[in-house]
Design an enzyme around this catalytic site. Structure first.
Site, PDB file in Angstrom:
ATOM      1  N   SER A  35       0.841  -1.199   0.000  1.00  0.00           N
ATOM      2  CA  SER A  35       0.000   0.000   0.000  1.00  0.00           C
ATOM      3  C   SER A  35       0.880   1.254   0.000  1.00  0.00           C
ATOM      4  CB  SER A  35      -0.953  -0.045   1.193  1.00  0.00           C
ATOM      5  OG  SER A  35      -2.031   0.842   1.043  1.00  0.00           O
ATOM      6  N   ASP A  37      -9.479  -6.627  -3.816  1.00  0.00           N
ATOM      7  CA  ASP A  37      -9.024  -5.407  -3.142  1.00  0.00           C
ATOM      8  C   ASP A  37      -9.963  -4.246  -3.475  1.00  0.00           C
ATOM      9  OD1 ASP A  37      -7.656  -3.221  -2.087  1.00  0.00           O
ATOM     10  OD2 ASP A  37      -5.692  -3.938  -2.747  1.00  0.00           O
ATOM     11  N   HIS A  68      -7.062  -6.380   0.328  1.00  0.00           N
ATOM     12  CA  HIS A  68      -5.926  -5.467   0.310  1.00  0.00           C
ATOM     13  C   HIS A  68      -4.714  -6.022   1.046  1.00  0.00           C
ATOM     14  CE1 HIS A  68      -4.057  -1.640  -0.352  1.00  0.00           C
ATOM     15  NE2 HIS A  68      -3.957  -1.347   0.927  1.00  0.00           N
TER      16      HIS A  68
END
Length: 337
Positions: free
Chosen positions: A111, A245, A273
């Site tokens: 991320s 995700d 995610h």
């Protein structure tokens, strides 16, 4: 510089994977480290901490030196009023590695950590052996409305309200409903709540908001790496994404894969995610295979200058050792002129 602190934790590579601390530039930096061999740097996402890697660190530490820091403003690291931009985080990673005596690493970023990893590879290509981007930010402007909303004025009050007992009860019920309905957001809801719970005080929430606003505004992600991804020509690169995700949509994986020809793409179909938490055994296998079938990228200052001047990729001989599937092809190493 302070010595590493003691603590408890998992076992891996013959040493305890405990939380340690070093002071760099006057700020206390927390990190976990275990194992010996070639170094892997695991960089967590926004609001998270090194603890997010708990399920993959012990296995990796049997073969590699694994380092998982708490980014400044996160986890057990200090949370000053400071620069929380991507370049600042990349500098922080370089300096922590310098303190630890680590010259080169395989970067694994999740991320926000993926955007930090890309920035690190851009700023310090001579210190990067490979690049692994997991549900990474920084590929496209699109991002979940939750993060866009959190970048708006008043977000601090919202984050504080989310910790109220009545709100927590309602959120718990909402999470159960999302999971029962088998929604994409329901896959990630427990981890998203875990991130909210990791912001227990005003200092933590302020650092979170400062970090978020450095990369996201109400329109989405502020910048992308697409204008500089041609510089990854010589860097073995792999993208790992959860097929469900909803935080950074899986369509970004395809965009990044196309923008970096020769990169490897792995989709965890039933993950959201956090694919390394949904299926840590598969994640470890994929990462091990990627490292085993690629050579560390050498660095040529002249080739770097040529890339910047020409902005066009050159020939791409394979960097993989032996034979590899088409889905695991990796970019060539940078070759001296």
């Amino acid at each position: 510089m302070t010595p590493p602190s003691s603590g408890t934790g998992q076992r891996g590579g013959g040493s305890a994977i405990r939380l340690r601390h070093r002071t760099v530039h006057g700020y206390r930096r927390a990190f976990r480290m275990a194992g010996k061999g070639r170094a892997i740097l695991l960089i967590h996402g926004i609001g998270d901490s090194s603890d997010t890697w708990r399920d993959v660190m012990p296995g990796l530490a049997r073969s590699y030196r694994v380092i998982a820091p708490d980014l400044l403003g996160h986890g057990a690291s200090d949370k000053p009023r400071a620069d929380y931009s991507l370049p600042a985080y990349a500098n922080g990673m370089r300096d922590l590695l310098g303190v630890l005596g680590v010259e080169r690493v395989t970067l694994v970023g999740h991320s926000l950590g993926g955007a930090v990893a890309m920035q690190f590879a851009y700023q310090f290509p001579e210190r990067c052996e490979r690049l692994v981007l997991v549900g990474t930010g920084g590929i496209s402007h699109q991002v979940t409305p939750l993060l866009r909303a959190a970048s708006l004025p008043g977000a601090e009050l919202l984050l504080m309200a989310l910790r109220l007992p009545t709100m927590r009860t309602q959120l718990g019920l909402a999470v159960k409903a999302l999971r029962f309905l088998d929604t994409g957001l329901g896959v990630d809801a427990p981890d998203l709540l875990r991130v909210v719970d990791a912001l227990p005080d005003g200092t933590s929430r302020s650092a979170f908001i400062r970090t978020l606003r450095a990369v996201v505004d109400w329109r989405g992600q502020v910048g992308t790496m697409l204008d500089r991804c041609y510089l990854a020509q010589g860097m073995p690169t792999m993208l790992v994404w959860g097929g469900r995700d909803q935080v950074v949509p899986a369509t970004h994986a395809g965009l990044g894969h196309v923008a970096m020809p020769g990169s490897r793409l792995e989709i965890f179909e039933n993950a959201g995610h956090f694919p390394f938490r949904t299926d840590p055994q598969r994640f470890e296998r994929v990462l091990r295979d990627f490292i085993a079938t690629t050579e560390p990228a050498p660095y040529s200052a002249e080739q770097w200058r040529r890339l910047l001047r020409n902005r066009t990729p050159g020939p791409r001989p394979s960097a993989s050792r032996g034979t590899a599937r088409a889905t695991t092809e990796t970019p060539p190493a940078l070759r001296p002129a």
